[in-house]
Design a protein around this motif. Sequence first.
Motif, PDB file in Angstrom:
ATOM      1  N   PRO A  50      -6.033  -1.100 -35.798  1.00  0.00           N
ATOM      2  CA  PRO A  50      -4.747  -0.720 -36.124  1.00  0.00           C
ATOM      3  C   PRO A  50      -4.068  -1.698 -37.051  1.00  0.00           C
ATOM      4  CG  PRO A  50      -5.106  -0.412 -33.834  1.00  0.00           C
ATOM      5  CD  PRO A  50      -6.127  -1.207 -34.494  1.00  0.00           C
ATOM      6  N   SER A  51      -4.412  -3.088 -36.932  1.00  0.00           N
ATOM      7  CA  SER A  51      -3.797  -4.061 -37.791  1.00  0.00           C
ATOM      8  C   SER A  51      -4.094  -3.975 -38.935  1.00  0.00           C
ATOM      9  CB  SER A  51      -4.441  -5.575 -37.133  1.00  0.00           C
ATOM     10  OG  SER A  51      -5.553  -5.428 -37.462  1.00  0.00           O
ATOM     11  N   LEU A  52      -5.110  -3.282 -39.414  1.00  0.00           N
ATOM     12  CA  LEU A  52      -5.373  -3.082 -40.840  1.00  0.00           C
ATOM     13  C   LEU A  52      -4.458  -2.533 -41.819  1.00  0.00           C
ATOM     14  CD1 LEU A  52      -9.268  -2.083 -40.836  1.00  0.00           C
ATOM     15  CD2 LEU A  52      -8.298  -3.996 -42.024  1.00  0.00           C
ATOM     16  N   PHE A  53      -3.549  -1.410 -40.834  1.00  0.00           N
ATOM     17  CA  PHE A  53      -2.619  -0.899 -41.900  1.00  0.00           C
ATOM     18  C   PHE A  53      -1.156  -1.716 -41.571  1.00  0.00           C
ATOM     19  CE2 PHE A  53      -4.935   3.081 -40.972  1.00  0.00           C
ATOM     20  CZ  PHE A  53      -5.010   3.159 -42.326  1.00  0.00           C
ATOM     21  N   ILE A  54      -1.054  -2.764 -40.773  1.00  0.00           N
ATOM     22  CA  ILE A  54       0.031  -3.443 -40.680  1.00  0.00           C
ATOM     23  C   ILE A  54       0.059  -4.670 -41.419  1.00  0.00           C
ATOM     24  CG2 ILE A  54       1.619  -4.738 -39.060  1.00  0.00           C
ATOM     25  CD1 ILE A  54       0.122  -2.872 -36.756  1.00  0.00           C
ATOM     26  N   GLY A  55      -0.925  -5.189 -41.501  1.00  0.00           N
ATOM     27  CA  GLY A  55      -1.093  -6.601 -42.263  1.00  0.00           C
ATOM     28  C   GLY A  55      -1.385  -6.528 -43.606  1.00  0.00           C
ATOM     29  N   ASP A  56      -1.088  -7.744 -44.491  1.00  0.00           N
ATOM     30  CA  ASP A  56      -1.572  -7.709 -45.862  1.00  0.00           C
ATOM     31  C   ASP A  56      -2.571  -8.877 -46.046  1.00  0.00           C
ATOM     32  OD1 ASP A  56      -0.069  -9.839 -45.909  1.00  0.00           O
ATOM     33  OD2 ASP A  56       1.582  -9.347 -47.156  1.00  0.00           O
ATOM     34  N   GLY A  57      -2.867  -8.918 -47.267  1.00  0.00           N
ATOM     35  CA  GLY A  57      -4.093  -9.937 -47.339  1.00  0.00           C
ATOM     36  C   GLY A  57      -3.571 -11.569 -47.521  1.00  0.00           C
ATOM     37  N   ALA A  58      -2.416 -11.630 -47.090  1.00  0.00           N
ATOM     38  CA  ALA A  58      -1.898 -13.332 -47.622  1.00  0.00           C
ATOM     39  C   ALA A  58      -2.670 -14.223 -46.782  1.00  0.00           C
ATOM     40  CB  ALA A  58      -0.532 -13.218 -47.112  1.00  0.00           C
ATOM     41  N   ASN A  59      -2.888 -14.148 -45.601  1.00  0.00           N
ATOM     42  CA  ASN A  59      -3.715 -14.988 -44.796  1.00  0.00           C
ATOM     43  C   ASN A  59      -5.277 -14.955 -44.769  1.00  0.00           C
ATOM     44  OD1 ASN A  59      -1.183 -16.407 -44.498  1.00  0.00           O
ATOM     45  ND2 ASN A  59      -0.729 -15.048 -42.672  1.00  0.00           N
ATOM     46  N   VAL A  60      -5.653 -14.035 -45.417  1.00  0.00           N
ATOM     47  CA  VAL A  60      -7.179 -13.738 -45.295  1.00  0.00           C
ATOM     48  C   VAL A  60      -7.956 -14.751 -45.939  1.00  0.00           C
ATOM     49  CG1 VAL A  60      -8.913 -12.002 -45.584  1.00  0.00           C
ATOM     50  CG2 VAL A  60      -6.564 -11.345 -44.764  1.00  0.00           C
ATOM     51  N   GLU A  61      -8.783 -15.346 -45.241  1.00  0.00           N
ATOM     52  CA  GLU A  61      -9.653 -16.584 -45.977  1.00  0.00           C
ATOM     53  C   GLU A  61     -11.102 -15.738 -45.949  1.00  0.00           C
ATOM     54  OE1 GLU A  61      -8.791 -19.415 -46.652  1.00  0.00           O
ATOM     55  OE2 GLU A  61      -6.927 -19.077 -46.641  1.00  0.00           O
ATOM     56  N   VAL A  62     -12.045 -16.628 -46.315  1.00  0.00           N
ATOM     57  CA  VAL A  62     -13.486 -16.098 -46.336  1.00  0.00           C
ATOM     58  C   VAL A  62     -14.023 -15.316 -45.222  1.00  0.00           C
ATOM     59  CG1 VAL A  62     -15.815 -16.519 -47.034  1.00  0.00           C
ATOM     60  CG2 VAL A  62     -14.033 -17.568 -48.177  1.00  0.00           C
ATOM     61  N   ASP A  63     -13.720 -15.861 -43.875  1.00  0.00           N
ATOM     62  CA  ASP A  63     -14.273 -15.150 -42.702  1.00  0.00           C
ATOM     63  C   ASP A  63     -13.194 -14.855 -41.797  1.00  0.00           C
ATOM     64  OD1 ASP A  63     -16.815 -14.286 -42.905  1.00  0.00           O
ATOM     65  OD2 ASP A  63     -17.661 -16.395 -42.739  1.00  0.00           O
ATOM     66  N   THR A  64     -11.991 -14.541 -42.232  1.00  0.00           N
ATOM     67  CA  THR A  64     -11.115 -14.054 -41.203  1.00  0.00           C
ATOM     68  C   THR A  64     -11.404 -12.566 -40.604  1.00  0.00           C
ATOM     69  OG1 THR A  64      -9.374 -14.659 -42.888  1.00  0.00           O
ATOM     70  CG2 THR A  64      -8.637 -13.609 -40.918  1.00  0.00           C
ATOM     71  N   PRO A  65     -11.278 -12.857 -39.123  1.00  0.00           N
ATOM     72  CA  PRO A  65     -11.973 -11.703 -38.650  1.00  0.00           C
ATOM     73  C   PRO A  65     -11.101 -10.324 -38.888  1.00  0.00           C
ATOM     74  CG  PRO A  65     -10.840 -13.262 -37.098  1.00  0.00           C
ATOM     75  CD  PRO A  65     -11.118 -13.821 -38.365  1.00  0.00           C
ATOM     76  N   LEU A  66     -11.427  -9.133 -38.653  1.00  0.00           N
ATOM     77  CA  LEU A  66     -10.941  -7.951 -39.157  1.00  0.00           C
ATOM     78  C   LEU A  66      -9.592  -7.585 -38.724  1.00  0.00           C
ATOM     79  CD1 LEU A  66     -13.999  -5.377 -39.163  1.00  0.00           C
ATOM     80  CD2 LEU A  66     -12.454  -6.351 -41.240  1.00  0.00           C
ATOM     81  N   ASN A  67      -9.307  -8.152 -37.188  1.00  0.00           N
ATOM     82  CA  ASN A  67      -8.052  -7.821 -36.688  1.00  0.00           C
ATOM     83  C   ASN A  67      -6.968  -8.624 -37.160  1.00  0.00           C
ATOM     84  OD1 ASN A  67      -8.510 -10.201 -35.470  1.00  0.00           O
ATOM     85  ND2 ASN A  67      -9.045  -9.411 -33.441  1.00  0.00           N
ATOM     86  N   GLN A  68      -7.023  -9.428 -38.167  1.00  0.00           N
ATOM     87  CA  GLN A  68      -6.091 -10.157 -38.748  1.00  0.00           C
ATOM     88  C   GLN A  68      -5.989  -9.772 -40.344  1.00  0.00           C
ATOM     89  OE1 GLN A  68      -6.650 -14.424 -38.104  1.00  0.00           O
ATOM     90  NE2 GLN A  68      -7.086 -13.936 -35.995  1.00  0.00           N
ATOM     91  N   GLY A  69      -4.817  -9.521 -40.812  1.00  0.00           N
ATOM     92  CA  GLY A  69      -4.789  -9.104 -42.226  1.00  0.00           C
ATOM     93  C   GLY A  69      -5.249  -7.859 -42.389  1.00  0.00           C
ATOM     94  N   GLY A  70      -4.847  -7.142 -43.491  1.00  0.00           N
ATOM     95  CA  GLY A  70      -5.117  -5.780 -43.741  1.00  0.00           C
ATOM     96  C   GLY A  70      -4.961  -5.334 -44.999  1.00  0.00           C
TER      97      GLY A  70
END
Lengths: 352, 309
Positions: free
Chosen positions: A116-136
């Motif tokens: 569900p978090s894919l619809f809530i987060g944006d890509g601001a803190n997404v690094e190379v290997d950030t798990p799927l439940n963070q950012g979206g």
Amino acid sequence: MKLATKAVGGIQPGKPWSKNSPQNILFKLIPSVSPIFLAAALVAITDLKGKMGFLLAWAIFTTVFILIWPFVIKSKNARGELFLQAIISISSLTFFAVIAWVFSSVLTPGIKAFTPSLFIGDGANVEVDTPLNQGGLLHALLGSIIVVGIATVISVPFGILSALYITEVRGKLVPYVRFFIQAMSGVPSIVAGLFIYAALIVTQVIPYTGFAGSLALAILMLPTVARTAEEVLRLVPDDLRNAALALGGTQVRTIFQVVLPSARSGLVTAVILGVARVAGETAPLLLTAFGGNTVNLNPFEGSMATLPWFIFNQMALGTENDVARAWFAALTLLILVSITFSLARVLNRKKF
Amino acid sequence: MTFGGVFSFIVLAAIFAYLFLSSTPVFREFGLGFITNSQWVSGDGFPASAGSTDPAVFGLFPMLYGSTLIAIVAMLISLPISVALALGIVFYLPKKLSTTVTLITDLAASIPSVIFGIWGLFVLVPHAKYWATLLDKYLGFIPLFNSEFKVFDQSPFIAAIVLSVMITPIITSVAREIFSQTPLDLIQGAYALGATKSAMIRNIVMPFGRSGVIGGAMLGLGRALGETVAVFFVLNLTYDKTNWLRILDSEGGSVASLIVAKYGEALDFEIAGLFGAGLVLFVLTLFANLVAAAIVNQTLQKGGRKVKK
């Protein structure tokens, strides 16, 4: 009648209304069933192994059977008929299998990647290997909606005006207008992007913004809207126009009070089809709206992420989680396009 | 309203004018060599005439040829399938089923190209590599299926398969429209003379629809020429060598993909080169589309009148 048939000497006339005889059915089934067994035998005996091997052997045997079987059948008419039927069914099945393959191969990894978090987060803190439940992909989804929305607002008036020129004004230029709309529908999407890039971004009129992306998409959307709207307006009966004119209405009032309202649902269909046409365009957005990692709701400032760009970018990054996000974004995009498409169909069914 | 009517002409003229103006530096530097040469060297970003020691040299030919090659191969794959599908929809399937089939083909036409790209890259490539291996092994004596390096990745063959899936719905819908315009009196006349369905199709529908179907195929060709993202992911671009016929080798070209691949790090002069590439692509697709549209319209108009045959 019975006497008459006997008199010819035992030859029965064909009865198209009667059901197929078992022999007939058997003859039709052999070419479609036997390749399966032959392919299975080939996989079991030779070193051709696996599902793909079976499929390949099946395809080859089927083709051979289609080509040979009609000559086994003695009747010349049945031969051509069977040949054509077999070719039609096999090529349509192939096409639908491929389309189903595309859909299912997007569905499986797309659903697997869903959190569900894919619809809530944006890509601001997404690094190379950030798990799927963070950012979206919230930023991409919102960006897509904004860019396509503005493109719609720009292109729809022009599209409907073109259609009105063809069906209402009926001036001398009509053949040329249709000709150029047709020509415009063939403009490759990348060229539309390049044009906006050359005309506005290189000349520094505007920087990379969502609005530039909207302009590029509007170019691609206009012909779709114009052609569909033209078809719809053509269906408005001339009686209505004549009645309005006879009551003393000017042409403008006739158009706005009679023609356009009576074609309303069809025009909505035209708009929706236009949206479905451009919602998945990637190439022009790479050159115009570019992309970004955060939610940007202002189309006139700063680059803007969109769903197709998001997919493109995540695929290019290529790590496991990035690709999983790309699959999920692809699924979202596919669902959105399918929904808009079905919406257009449902609305179109209500003809006036 | 007249303005609305000529708006599309204004846009087309503006596209041509801007791309032409923006690409003049390149055409002034290389002349027609921009289209016939085979190299794409960024150098230090300046042309030789600007006194550069490491000059940028651009020639589009491998890309142009590659684009045409994959588009034609894609068309050859999808044309028979489309014609068969359209015949099935118009003449064979029962009404309800044919509406459904039409719906599915139209839906397939609206699948975004980036989805075909991701499908092609991650799902199709392993299978297509296997098919390519087999083609090379058993049909390698045909120059078309001969491979030099036996890599089979990112080949024009794979790009053509992806493109063929994308253009099949387009050709199908044109062919369907044309077949359904076949004059009914001719069809019924054929049946009255005792023709079977296949004989009727061979002798009435095909002669009537042939040119229209060719127009539809050209429409698909134009679409395939301009396709960018899907091809970009599954094709390896070689700028200095033209891959004439070996569609299984991982060397190919595509004008549209060139633009996406190069524009990110291009300097001013190379950007002008990319505008030149865009201009060539624009003219090419415009030509294909106009010819196609003219043919299709002619056939559709013929539908109302009687055909001699």
